[in-house]
Design a protein around this motif. Sequence first.
Motif, PDB file in Angstrom:
ATOM      1  N   ALA A 186       2.996   5.003 -29.405  1.00  0.00           N
ATOM      2  CA  ALA A 186       4.441   5.036 -28.788  1.00  0.00           C
ATOM      3  C   ALA A 186       4.487   4.946 -27.559  1.00  0.00           C
ATOM      4  CB  ALA A 186       5.241   6.250 -29.581  1.00  0.00           C
ATOM      5  N   TYR A 187       5.273   4.412 -26.922  1.00  0.00           N
ATOM      6  CA  TYR A 187       5.459   4.204 -25.574  1.00  0.00           C
ATOM      7  C   TYR A 187       6.772   4.903 -24.737  1.00  0.00           C
ATOM      8  CZ  TYR A 187       1.584   0.878 -26.513  1.00  0.00           C
ATOM      9  OH  TYR A 187       0.192   0.467 -26.836  1.00  0.00           O
ATOM     10  N   ASN A 188       6.587   5.510 -24.008  1.00  0.00           N
ATOM     11  CA  ASN A 188       7.716   6.028 -23.032  1.00  0.00           C
ATOM     12  C   ASN A 188       8.035   5.212 -22.194  1.00  0.00           C
ATOM     13  OD1 ASN A 188       5.925   6.339 -21.145  1.00  0.00           O
ATOM     14  ND2 ASN A 188       5.969   8.962 -21.466  1.00  0.00           N
ATOM     15  N   TYR A 189       9.158   5.395 -21.188  1.00  0.00           N
ATOM     16  CA  TYR A 189       9.396   4.737 -20.105  1.00  0.00           C
ATOM     17  C   TYR A 189       9.685   5.768 -19.047  1.00  0.00           C
ATOM     18  CZ  TYR A 189      10.854   1.293 -16.835  1.00  0.00           C
ATOM     19  OH  TYR A 189      10.834   0.276 -15.640  1.00  0.00           O
ATOM     20  N   TYR A 190       9.443   5.481 -17.708  1.00  0.00           N
ATOM     21  CA  TYR A 190       9.358   6.663 -16.676  1.00  0.00           C
ATOM     22  C   TYR A 190      10.425   7.618 -16.750  1.00  0.00           C
ATOM     23  CZ  TYR A 190       6.069   3.209 -15.024  1.00  0.00           C
ATOM     24  OH  TYR A 190       5.003   2.167 -14.940  1.00  0.00           O
ATOM     25  N   PHE A 191      11.825   6.981 -17.103  1.00  0.00           N
ATOM     26  CA  PHE A 191      13.049   7.890 -17.331  1.00  0.00           C
ATOM     27  C   PHE A 191      13.867   7.213 -18.168  1.00  0.00           C
ATOM     28  CE2 PHE A 191      12.965   5.285 -13.227  1.00  0.00           C
ATOM     29  CZ  PHE A 191      14.055   4.363 -13.655  1.00  0.00           C
ATOM     30  N   THR A 235       8.008   5.809  -9.335  1.00  0.00           N
ATOM     31  CA  THR A 235       7.532   5.031 -10.189  1.00  0.00           C
ATOM     32  C   THR A 235       8.011   3.371 -10.125  1.00  0.00           C
ATOM     33  OG1 THR A 235       9.072   5.057 -11.853  1.00  0.00           O
ATOM     34  CG2 THR A 235       7.449   6.887 -11.951  1.00  0.00           C
ATOM     35  N   TRP A 236       7.375   2.662 -10.728  1.00  0.00           N
ATOM     36  CA  TRP A 236       7.746   1.137 -10.974  1.00  0.00           C
ATOM     37  C   TRP A 236       9.215   1.123 -11.334  1.00  0.00           C
ATOM     38  CZ3 TRP A 236       5.413  -2.487  -8.812  1.00  0.00           C
ATOM     39  CH2 TRP A 236       3.897  -2.553  -8.884  1.00  0.00           C
ATOM     40  N   GLY A 237       9.677   1.832 -12.226  1.00  0.00           N
ATOM     41  CA  GLY A 237      10.973   2.192 -12.640  1.00  0.00           C
ATOM     42  C   GLY A 237      11.835   2.347 -11.373  1.00  0.00           C
ATOM     43  N   HIS A 238      11.563   3.229 -10.226  1.00  0.00           N
ATOM     44  CA  HIS A 238      12.499   3.302  -9.348  1.00  0.00           C
ATOM     45  C   HIS A 238      12.395   2.260  -8.460  1.00  0.00           C
ATOM     46  CE1 HIS A 238      10.925   7.342 -10.932  1.00  0.00           C
ATOM     47  NE2 HIS A 238      12.322   7.812 -10.374  1.00  0.00           N
ATOM     48  N   LEU A 239      11.185   1.502  -8.384  1.00  0.00           N
ATOM     49  CA  LEU A 239      11.305   0.297  -7.259  1.00  0.00           C
ATOM     50  C   LEU A 239      12.349  -0.704  -8.134  1.00  0.00           C
ATOM     51  CD1 LEU A 239       9.803  -1.011  -4.692  1.00  0.00           C
ATOM     52  CD2 LEU A 239       8.304  -2.169  -6.232  1.00  0.00           C
ATOM     53  N   ARG A 240      11.905  -0.847  -9.329  1.00  0.00           N
ATOM     54  CA  ARG A 240      12.753  -1.859 -10.159  1.00  0.00           C
ATOM     55  C   ARG A 240      14.196  -1.670  -9.963  1.00  0.00           C
ATOM     56  NH1 ARG A 240       8.628  -1.486 -14.805  1.00  0.00           N
ATOM     57  NH2 ARG A 240       6.977  -2.603 -14.282  1.00  0.00           N
ATOM     58  N   LYS A 241      14.674  -0.441 -10.179  1.00  0.00           N
ATOM     59  CA  LYS A 241      15.993  -0.073 -10.184  1.00  0.00           C
ATOM     60  C   LYS A 241      16.504  -0.321  -8.848  1.00  0.00           C
ATOM     61  CE  LYS A 241      17.427   4.208 -10.241  1.00  0.00           C
ATOM     62  NZ  LYS A 241      17.692   5.707 -10.932  1.00  0.00           N
ATOM     63  N   GLY A 242      15.877  -0.217  -7.808  1.00  0.00           N
ATOM     64  CA  GLY A 242      16.546  -0.549  -6.406  1.00  0.00           C
ATOM     65  C   GLY A 242      16.707  -2.267  -6.403  1.00  0.00           C
ATOM     66  N   ALA A 243      15.916  -2.756  -6.973  1.00  0.00           N
ATOM     67  CA  ALA A 243      15.738  -4.278  -6.828  1.00  0.00           C
ATOM     68  C   ALA A 243      17.053  -4.794  -7.764  1.00  0.00           C
ATOM     69  CB  ALA A 243      14.292  -4.903  -7.273  1.00  0.00           C
ATOM     70  N   MET A 285      11.438 -10.513 -15.447  1.00  0.00           N
ATOM     71  CA  MET A 285      12.076  -9.375 -14.833  1.00  0.00           C
ATOM     72  C   MET A 285      11.683  -8.904 -13.656  1.00  0.00           C
ATOM     73  SD  MET A 285      14.982  -8.008 -17.305  1.00  0.00           S
ATOM     74  CE  MET A 285      14.182  -6.342 -17.781  1.00  0.00           C
ATOM     75  N   CYS A 286      10.162  -8.796 -13.357  1.00  0.00           N
ATOM     76  CA  CYS A 286       9.498  -8.461 -12.409  1.00  0.00           C
ATOM     77  C   CYS A 286       8.390  -8.948 -11.957  1.00  0.00           C
ATOM     78  CB  CYS A 286       9.377  -6.948 -12.317  1.00  0.00           C
ATOM     79  SG  CYS A 286       9.117  -6.180 -14.033  1.00  0.00           S
ATOM     80  N   GLY A 317       0.768  -1.294  -0.130  1.00  0.00           N
ATOM     81  CA  GLY A 317       0.047  -0.001  -0.044  1.00  0.00           C
ATOM     82  C   GLY A 317       0.953   1.263   0.060  1.00  0.00           C
ATOM     83  N   ILE A 318       2.018   1.275   0.679  1.00  0.00           N
ATOM     84  CA  ILE A 318       2.876   2.304   0.924  1.00  0.00           C
ATOM     85  C   ILE A 318       3.306   2.678  -0.630  1.00  0.00           C
ATOM     86  CG2 ILE A 318       5.277   3.278   1.628  1.00  0.00           C
ATOM     87  CD1 ILE A 318       4.445   1.885   4.426  1.00  0.00           C
ATOM     88  N   HIS A 319       3.775   1.445  -1.264  1.00  0.00           N
ATOM     89  CA  HIS A 319       4.346   1.677  -2.534  1.00  0.00           C
ATOM     90  C   HIS A 319       3.425   2.231  -3.641  1.00  0.00           C
ATOM     91  CE1 HIS A 319       6.246   1.143  -6.599  1.00  0.00           C
ATOM     92  NE2 HIS A 319       5.342  -0.043  -6.899  1.00  0.00           N
ATOM     93  N   VAL A 320       2.133   1.918  -3.486  1.00  0.00           N
ATOM     94  CA  VAL A 320       1.001   2.352  -4.637  1.00  0.00           C
ATOM     95  C   VAL A 320       0.757   3.705  -4.211  1.00  0.00           C
ATOM     96  CG1 VAL A 320      -1.322   2.215  -4.764  1.00  0.00           C
ATOM     97  CG2 VAL A 320       0.025   0.169  -4.794  1.00  0.00           C
ATOM     98  N   ALA A 321       0.885   4.017  -2.829  1.00  0.00           N
ATOM     99  CA  ALA A 321       0.542   5.616  -2.425  1.00  0.00           C
ATOM    100  C   ALA A 321       1.752   6.277  -3.061  1.00  0.00           C
ATOM    101  CB  ALA A 321       0.525   5.882  -1.009  1.00  0.00           C
ATOM    102  N   MET A 322       2.836   6.002  -3.054  1.00  0.00           N
ATOM    103  CA  MET A 322       3.773   6.743  -3.531  1.00  0.00           C
ATOM    104  C   MET A 322       3.878   6.846  -5.064  1.00  0.00           C
ATOM    105  SD  MET A 322       6.894   4.781  -1.462  1.00  0.00           S
ATOM    106  CE  MET A 322       8.383   5.542  -2.019  1.00  0.00           C
ATOM    107  N   MET A 323       3.476   5.898  -5.636  1.00  0.00           N
ATOM    108  CA  MET A 323       3.396   6.181  -7.200  1.00  0.00           C
ATOM    109  C   MET A 323       2.268   7.212  -7.186  1.00  0.00           C
ATOM    110  SD  MET A 323       3.894   2.685  -9.241  1.00  0.00           S
ATOM    111  CE  MET A 323       2.378   1.546  -8.493  1.00  0.00           C
ATOM    112  N   ALA A 324       1.133   7.242  -6.616  1.00  0.00           N
ATOM    113  CA  ALA A 324      -0.162   7.784  -6.862  1.00  0.00           C
ATOM    114  C   ALA A 324       0.195   9.337  -6.368  1.00  0.00           C
ATOM    115  CB  ALA A 324      -1.174   7.368  -5.873  1.00  0.00           C
ATOM    116  N   LEU A 325       1.355   9.479  -5.670  1.00  0.00           N
ATOM    117  CA  LEU A 325       1.551  10.920  -5.061  1.00  0.00           C
ATOM    118  C   LEU A 325       2.946  11.364  -5.751  1.00  0.00           C
ATOM    119  CD1 LEU A 325       0.652  10.267  -1.444  1.00  0.00           C
ATOM    120  CD2 LEU A 325      -0.636  11.632  -3.065  1.00  0.00           C
TER     121      LEU A 325
END
Lengths: 240, 211
Positions: A188-193, A60-68, B108-109, A33-41
Amino acid sequence: MKLQHYIGGLENLEPSSFEKRVFVQPWEKRIFGIHVAMMALSNHLDAVKSVPTQFDSFWTWGHLRKGAEGMNPFDYFKYRYYEKWLGGISGFYLESGYISAGELNSRTGLYLKDINASLPEVQNSAIDAQVVEYLRTGDSPACHAAVQPKFKAGDVVTVRNPPPVEHCKLPGYLRTKKGIIDEVYEGAYNYYFPTGDGIGDPMPIYNVVFNSHDIWGNLTEPNTKIYVQVFEAYLEDRDQ
Amino acid sequence: MANSFDREEYSAARVKALESLLIEKGIITAQTVDKVIEFFEKDMGPFNGAKIVARAWVDPQFKARLLADTPAAIADMHFPRGMAGAEGENMRAVANTSQVHNLIVCTMCSCYPWPVLGLPPYWFKDPTFRARAIREPRKVLKEFGLDIPESVEVKVWDTSAQIRWFVLPERPAGTEGWTETQLAAIVTPESMQGAAKVVVPAETKTQGESE
């Protein structure tokens, strides 16, 4: 190489668990829930500009994945799914200065003594409304950029082998393999960063089909195909 | 803590400490996490996917539309607002047949179509599944209780870009004449990821026959 990018295909593993629960410990719901709230905010969302939260970060998801993906690879396999989230997210709050290690440790000690001690009673319906609104509207990566797809259905493509970066969306087992464009997705599709290996800006994505023999050789199973959605930046022409 | 260290107790205290500090600092509220969880219990979950599958089983035109333009087909059904929301922005359905079995994995995730399937179960998030499903899907499925003959093509879908896939499973025999509600009740989340088939439970069979 990063082992986390090469999970697909690892050998010598035990039978797969068929654990059907989403959460195996009650505490896991809280970090989810905390992660979802962070993405939402997250401060990249327009809707958040008028929301009275003290959160002012890009998350974003990108930030969580980058950490993992940045974890020690052997630790990665030691920790359960939401344990990695807990480590990554609390690490983010400490590094960003929202909370101090002392605060977090002493508060952890308090709840270790009494896990049923209550949470602070702070209400703010505007924050909660934004979190639910985010869940209902999402954060679509599809954009209306005018880009011309380089490939068309039926084209043979080779997956590029870019140098490893902190976070990528290219499964390791696909690198240098040949596949066939099965479908060109509309738009077309972007990525968060920008990840540093080519993705980030709006670009086409393709559904690419691979014969499992071409990927796994004699380790493959018969009559099997692998379909992967791949960003254009990860593909090159067969003649190059 | 060294000797009496309990991993779960520690994580429970740590996450509660984090949540309480985030509440105190005005980042989230005391209700935020509960609202998120409630959303997945009431609004978005596998109960939505089950209704979509049941509709596709009884309505061939809807099925064709679902496979050709998944978001448009889903938008025609009366779900709560948000079917194109978080993790549902770009969903696509793919159909199992007597000749093709589809299995979804995210190596990957753990990308998962939240509005139709809710949150991913542990097996889907498990690195062992993610490692093996892409190379030996038949062996993994066999461990899950599903034997796919060699004559049936297996398609494994690795959700590594922005599309969220789900499977339209085959309608089981013995469900002729069932209503959409009856059909939806037997569709499992596992069947909508290709990890299981939809089966008619023994007690349901008896009920069906007596009706």
